[in-house]
Design a protein around this motif. Sequence first.
Motif, PDB file in Angstrom:
ATOM      1  N   ALA A 149       0.976  -1.203  -0.044  1.00  0.00           N
ATOM      2  CA  ALA A 149       0.179  -0.082  -0.086  1.00  0.00           C
ATOM      3  C   ALA A 149       0.789   1.257  -0.060  1.00  0.00           C
ATOM      4  O   ALA A 149       0.526   2.286  -0.446  1.00  0.00           O
ATOM      5  CB  ALA A 149      -0.982   0.210   1.244  1.00  0.00           C
ATOM      6  N   ARG A 190       1.702  -7.661  -4.244  1.00  0.00           N
ATOM      7  CA  ARG A 190       0.474  -7.878  -4.400  1.00  0.00           C
ATOM      8  C   ARG A 190       0.228  -9.284  -4.911  1.00  0.00           C
ATOM      9  O   ARG A 190      -0.801  -9.953  -4.295  1.00  0.00           O
ATOM     10  CB  ARG A 190      -0.176  -7.046  -5.663  1.00  0.00           C
ATOM     11  N   GLY A 218     -10.943  -9.477  -0.358  1.00  0.00           N
ATOM     12  CA  GLY A 218      -9.937  -9.529  -1.184  1.00  0.00           C
ATOM     13  C   GLY A 218     -10.207 -10.234  -2.316  1.00  0.00           C
ATOM     14  O   GLY A 218      -9.560  -9.718  -3.691  1.00  0.00           O
ATOM     15  N   VAL A 224     -12.028  -7.881  -4.623  1.00  0.00           N
ATOM     16  CA  VAL A 224     -11.261  -6.850  -5.224  1.00  0.00           C
ATOM     17  C   VAL A 224     -10.507  -7.564  -6.454  1.00  0.00           C
ATOM     18  O   VAL A 224     -10.434  -7.056  -7.657  1.00  0.00           O
ATOM     19  CB  VAL A 224      -9.946  -6.544  -4.424  1.00  0.00           C
ATOM     20  N   THR A 225      -9.929  -8.801  -6.359  1.00  0.00           N
ATOM     21  CA  THR A 225      -9.391  -9.390  -7.583  1.00  0.00           C
ATOM     22  C   THR A 225     -10.375  -9.935  -8.737  1.00  0.00           C
ATOM     23  O   THR A 225     -10.220  -9.521  -9.866  1.00  0.00           O
ATOM     24  CB  THR A 225      -8.751 -10.864  -7.103  1.00  0.00           C
ATOM     25  N   HIS A 285     -15.342  -2.951  -7.937  1.00  0.00           N
ATOM     26  CA  HIS A 285     -13.903  -2.966  -7.632  1.00  0.00           C
ATOM     27  C   HIS A 285     -13.542  -2.073  -6.638  1.00  0.00           C
ATOM     28  O   HIS A 285     -12.825  -2.267  -5.478  1.00  0.00           O
ATOM     29  CB  HIS A 285     -13.097  -2.788  -8.858  1.00  0.00           C
ATOM     30  N   GLU A 286     -13.750  -0.765  -6.674  1.00  0.00           N
ATOM     31  CA  GLU A 286     -13.545   0.424  -5.882  1.00  0.00           C
ATOM     32  C   GLU A 286     -14.430   0.045  -4.563  1.00  0.00           C
ATOM     33  O   GLU A 286     -13.662   0.195  -3.384  1.00  0.00           O
ATOM     34  CB  GLU A 286     -14.227   1.647  -6.267  1.00  0.00           C
ATOM     35  N   TRP A 288     -15.212  -2.893  -3.120  1.00  0.00           N
ATOM     36  CA  TRP A 288     -14.423  -3.968  -2.321  1.00  0.00           C
ATOM     37  C   TRP A 288     -13.293  -3.499  -1.722  1.00  0.00           C
ATOM     38  O   TRP A 288     -12.706  -4.062  -0.893  1.00  0.00           O
ATOM     39  CB  TRP A 288     -14.601  -5.336  -3.318  1.00  0.00           C
ATOM     40  N   GLU A 289     -12.461  -2.538  -2.461  1.00  0.00           N
ATOM     41  CA  GLU A 289     -11.224  -2.057  -2.286  1.00  0.00           C
ATOM     42  C   GLU A 289     -11.325  -1.304  -0.899  1.00  0.00           C
ATOM     43  O   GLU A 289     -10.423  -1.585   0.293  1.00  0.00           O
ATOM     44  CB  GLU A 289     -10.419  -1.293  -3.367  1.00  0.00           C
ATOM     45  N   GLU A 290     -12.530  -0.664  -0.753  1.00  0.00           N
ATOM     46  CA  GLU A 290     -12.766   0.258   0.464  1.00  0.00           C
ATOM     47  C   GLU A 290     -13.069  -0.939   1.692  1.00  0.00           C
ATOM     48  O   GLU A 290     -12.667  -0.810   2.738  1.00  0.00           O
ATOM     49  CB  GLU A 290     -13.639   0.999   0.222  1.00  0.00           C
ATOM     50  N   HIS A 325     -11.878  -3.892   2.026  1.00  0.00           N
ATOM     51  CA  HIS A 325     -10.753  -4.577   1.963  1.00  0.00           C
ATOM     52  C   HIS A 325      -9.846  -3.659   2.923  1.00  0.00           C
ATOM     53  O   HIS A 325      -8.906  -4.163   3.857  1.00  0.00           O
ATOM     54  CB  HIS A 325      -9.987  -4.940   0.865  1.00  0.00           C
ATOM     55  N   GLU A 326      -9.617  -2.494   2.761  1.00  0.00           N
ATOM     56  CA  GLU A 326      -8.915  -1.038   3.506  1.00  0.00           C
ATOM     57  C   GLU A 326      -9.228  -1.328   4.820  1.00  0.00           C
ATOM     58  O   GLU A 326      -8.542  -0.635   5.629  1.00  0.00           O
ATOM     59  CB  GLU A 326      -8.757  -0.197   2.504  1.00  0.00           C
TER      60      GLU A 326
END
Length: 182
Positions: free
Chosen positions: A36, A48, A107, A110-111, A137-138, A140-142, A144-145
């Motif tokens: 990150a 990654r 995760g 995201v993938t 995607h955005e 699930w990134e949030e 995951h973060e």
Amino acid sequence: MSLRNTATQWGSLAKALHWIIAIGVFVLIYLGLEQAGMERGDEKSRIRFIHASIATIVLLLMTIRVVWRFMNETPAHPQGMARVQALAADLVHWGLYIVVFLQLLAGAMVTGTGGRGLPVFGLFSIPLPVAEDHDAHEFWEEVHEFVWKPLAALVVLHILGALYNHFVVKNDVLRRMTHGVK
Ligand code: HEM
Ligand code: HEM
């Protein structure tokens, strides 16, 4: 040492899965944060890829672990443990199962929504039944973060609980997850 759990002991399979997954989760948090903080480029992509490959293995092991948990006994809390402590332990344990799976799911999403399958070190990739989708995607990134933070907080509570049992209450809880109790 038996493979299966008993009423008072964890079996060797449950112990092995607990410790391999614990190391996996620590490494995943470390590699996730490491990449990150990096600029876009080959090195970031490489970390990654390693992160996602280890995560795929952790996902498979967690699935085996939960199936195995329901296929055998679970050691009871030690006799005389205060009810509030037993409840706290149960809440942290179930909380850990939930947040670890949620983080794995996020995760994987995201993938998947990025149009890729789950990698396993270039040996093969497990296709996911999700379409490539920028907004998802955005999202699930949030997720995951965020989720690794409550996950890390529960892990800290869990470790403090294990140390409290071992050094303050002086019961067998930590020993039965390590070399066992006679
Ligand atoms: C217990 C499981 C996992 C843990 C603890 C974990 C932890 C992390 C952490 C801490 C980050 C950095 C987040 C940030 O930028 O603040 C991260 C990023 C990332 N992880 Fe995971 N992860 C897990 C599972 C997975 C899985 C299953 C995949 C996919 C196969 C994956 C793919 C990624 C990707 C692509 C990133 C970079 C994108 C982003 O910043 O959201 N992770 N992970
Ligand atoms: C990411 C790291 C970890 C995760 C996700 C994790 C998760 C879990 C879960 C879900 C359980 C409950 C098992 C069940 O009832 O099915 C458990 C049990 C246990 N964990 Fe961990 N653990 C981690 C790290 C650790 C560490 C570092 C220690 C030691 C300091 C530890 C000590 C124990 C002990 C002693 C038990 C057994 C409790 C009992 O027999 O009542 N764990 N762990």
